[in-house]
Design an enzyme around this catalytic site. Sequence first.
Site, mmCIF file in Angstrom:
data_model
loop_
_atom_site.group_PDB
_atom_site.id
_atom_site.type_symbol
_atom_site.label_atom_id
_atom_site.label_comp_id
_atom_site.label_asym_id
_atom_site.label_seq_id
_atom_site.Cartn_x
_atom_site.Cartn_y
_atom_site.Cartn_z
ATOM 1 N N TRP A 160 -8.281 46.506 8.645
ATOM 2 C CA TRP A 160 -7.613 45.334 9.205
ATOM 3 C C TRP A 160 -8.174 44.007 8.686
ATOM 4 O O TRP A 160 -7.607 42.959 8.932
ATOM 5 C CB TRP A 160 -7.717 45.342 10.748
ATOM 6 C CG TRP A 160 -9.091 45.722 11.246
ATOM 7 C CD1 TRP A 160 -9.465 46.957 11.673
ATOM 8 C CD2 TRP A 160 -10.253 44.902 11.321
ATOM 9 N NE1 TRP A 160 -10.795 46.958 12.013
ATOM 10 C CE2 TRP A 160 -11.302 45.696 11.816
ATOM 11 C CE3 TRP A 160 -10.511 43.563 11.040
ATOM 12 C CZ2 TRP A 160 -12.597 45.217 12.018
ATOM 13 C CZ3 TRP A 160 -11.795 43.074 11.234
ATOM 14 C CH2 TRP A 160 -12.815 43.898 11.721
ATOM 15 N N ASN A 161 -9.294 44.044 7.950
ATOM 16 C CA ASN A 161 -9.945 42.742 7.695
ATOM 17 C C ASN A 161 -9.253 41.867 6.661
ATOM 18 O O ASN A 161 -9.195 40.665 6.835
ATOM 19 C CB ASN A 161 -11.444 42.913 7.407
ATOM 20 C CG ASN A 161 -11.731 43.747 6.187
ATOM 21 O OD1 ASN A 161 -10.963 44.631 5.842
ATOM 22 N ND2 ASN A 161 -12.832 43.479 5.535
ATOM 23 N N LYS A 184 -0.697 53.585 4.807
ATOM 24 C CA LYS A 184 -0.969 53.656 6.255
ATOM 25 C C LYS A 184 -1.906 52.492 6.567
ATOM 26 O O LYS A 184 -3.118 52.592 6.399
ATOM 27 C CB LYS A 184 -1.653 54.987 6.573
ATOM 28 C CG LYS A 184 -1.440 55.524 7.992
ATOM 29 C CD LYS A 184 -1.848 54.587 9.108
ATOM 30 C CE LYS A 184 -3.303 54.677 9.501
ATOM 31 N NZ LYS A 184 -3.702 53.642 10.456
ATOM 32 N N GLY A 237 -12.237 51.499 4.225
ATOM 33 C CA GLY A 237 -12.565 51.479 5.645
ATOM 34 C C GLY A 237 -14.005 51.899 5.842
ATOM 35 O O GLY A 237 -14.830 51.807 4.916
ATOM 36 N N GLU A 259 -13.572 53.186 -0.741
ATOM 37 C CA GLU A 259 -14.142 51.827 -0.649
ATOM 38 C C GLU A 259 -14.660 51.693 0.778
ATOM 39 O O GLU A 259 -13.890 51.443 1.695
ATOM 40 C CB GLU A 259 -13.052 50.774 -0.886
ATOM 41 C CG GLU A 259 -12.284 50.932 -2.175
ATOM 42 C CD GLU A 259 -13.003 50.334 -3.358
ATOM 43 O OE1 GLU A 259 -13.975 49.585 -3.137
ATOM 44 O OE2 GLU A 259 -12.608 50.624 -4.491
ATOM 45 N N LEU A 260 -15.972 51.878 0.956
ATOM 46 C CA LEU A 260 -16.492 52.023 2.326
ATOM 47 C C LEU A 260 -17.376 50.844 2.749
ATOM 48 O O LEU A 260 -17.331 49.778 2.157
ATOM 49 C CB LEU A 260 -17.216 53.367 2.424
ATOM 50 C CG LEU A 260 -16.395 54.567 1.928
ATOM 51 C CD1 LEU A 260 -17.201 55.846 1.970
ATOM 52 C CD2 LEU A 260 -15.094 54.722 2.703
ATOM 53 N N CYS A 293 -16.757 43.636 3.965
ATOM 54 C CA CYS A 293 -17.552 44.811 3.609
ATOM 55 C C CYS A 293 -18.811 44.425 2.846
ATOM 56 O O CYS A 293 -19.823 45.101 2.921
ATOM 57 C CB CYS A 293 -16.707 45.773 2.787
ATOM 58 S SG CYS A 293 -15.862 44.978 1.415
ATOM 59 N N GLU A 395 -24.040 49.142 9.602
ATOM 60 C CA GLU A 395 -23.109 48.044 9.345
ATOM 61 C C GLU A 395 -22.598 47.527 10.686
ATOM 62 O O GLU A 395 -22.077 48.298 11.494
ATOM 63 C CB GLU A 395 -21.925 48.550 8.509
ATOM 64 C CG GLU A 395 -20.951 47.442 8.185
ATOM 65 C CD GLU A 395 -19.726 47.940 7.433
ATOM 66 O OE1 GLU A 395 -19.134 48.945 7.867
ATOM 67 O OE2 GLU A 395 -19.376 47.323 6.417
#
Length: 504
Positions: A160-161, A184, A237, A259-260, A293, A395
């Site tokens: 959502w960022n 999604k 996410g 991409e975490l 992130c 995080e």
Amino acid sequence: MKTTVSSIEGSRQGLFINGEFVAPKNGNYIASYDPTTGERWYDLAEADADDVAAAVAAANAAFRNPAWRRMTQTDRGALVRKLAELVRANADTLAEIETRDNGKLLKETWAQMRSMPDSYHYFAGMADKLQGDTIPINRADTLNINLREPLGVVGMITPWNSPLMLLTGTLAPCLAIGNTVVIKPSEHATASTLALAELIHEAGFPAGVVNVVTGTGKSAGEALTRHPGVAKYVFTGSTATGRRIAGNAAQNLVPCSMELGGKSPHVVFGDVEIEHAVNGVVSGVFAAAGQTCVAGSRCFVEASIYDKFIDALIARTARIRVGLPTVDDTDIGPLALADQLSKVEGYVASGVKEGAKVAAGGRRPQKEGLSSGGWYYEPTVMVDAQNDMGFMRDEIFGPVVGVMPFRDEAEMIALANDSHYGLASGIWTKDIDRALRFANQIEAGTVWVNTYRSASFMSANGGFKESGYGRRGGFEVMHEFSRLKNVIIDYSGAMQDPFVIRLK
Ligand code: NAD
């Protein structure tokens, strides 16, 4: 584009499947909330396995549809460029929609939407540049070639960022190369992705080339990542969700790009202008209320300037203006979710219990004009931090920085690398040799020297360690979204007797 912030207000948003907006088969909807008030803004469709199956079927049919599969590279590139121009023409509305959905500053979403068309144009140029190669083979009259071709249906799961900006770096090259897509978006910020779907339709992409299924991770996300009709997943996410998705994908032997999360080190040496480094550290961790992130959330400062640096950091942090995201003189808006606010509060409290001190912030702001239901939190500096405290290891994804001193380079590198994440890193120094040693030794996918959060779609970005694998941006993505096929051609015109070979 017909959609606006006011047309979304109180509406029920459908799914975008096979070129049209449709209601979910199960009739279920869930609420999306306004982060500035905590009140319901609109309802989004809660897709389940049936809707996801319809979207994947549409994307597979579109992949095989000659209207897409046999479209010339030039025409495909032109379609992506058309989408770029539609994004440009609707940038203000897209920015307003996204800000209302996730509370990010309007000036930041506005800047993102304004820069997105350049990104689409860059990736559109890949449409006619995807090429294979010719390889030697040790055989006469034989041609050995590698063809490069699109993968098929790519499933994209976004957070959502920065929904649209993060999507662009993978959607644009995927389309340019000829894949089809099922997106999604996060259930906490779906509106801008649905608005983009309207533009995709307007641009003239054949039906089914792009589909959007909304809903929770448990329902729509799980169904998508378990579906056997998907050729690759791109997930952006948290690390915990990434692990789960990679596990689901493994059941169908489907590759992923991950991409975490991150817990990025930001290092300051004593040879710099303190004011510049403070600006870098502040923008590196507090921009977007820490919900990035790459946030430089662990700050290591050379012991010789530690006290001076902390004073300057506290003074600068105190001047940060928390406020409504739509107002020009706001520096930090609300957090996007109620859960995020509780998470930030929890980590600050646990840090204090473990022995760290709150030197600035550490609470919800009391400010006239801000709704008490909004999810605001003051930018927070924690001193006396230790690398093994919970808030320094996990995080937080909020406006909290932990600061600690180091004595020498060896200690600093050991501290900086002592994390299970490896997304980004930053160093402030005037000593170029030291900066290069840092770049060489740090375990992170991105290194910033005397700057932070500066990014380009022309370079490949991604993480090391538990921050993920795969790359977004640059020419690297052409390989992420295509596969090799080896073709061997005998042009001798005379197939030899297959049984002519003898042992002697
Ligand atoms: P999240 O992991 O909670 O959710 C991300 C997406 O995954 C959402 O669309 C969610 O609905 C979906 N999802 C959740 N559970 C799922 C499941 N079981 N199966 C399939 N899909 C599922 O992350 P978030 O809170 O939306 O975003 C914040 C995280 O994203 C942070 O960790 C941040 O670091 C990371 N992030 C990483 C990058 C990057 O480029 N490395 C960029 C932005 C954000």
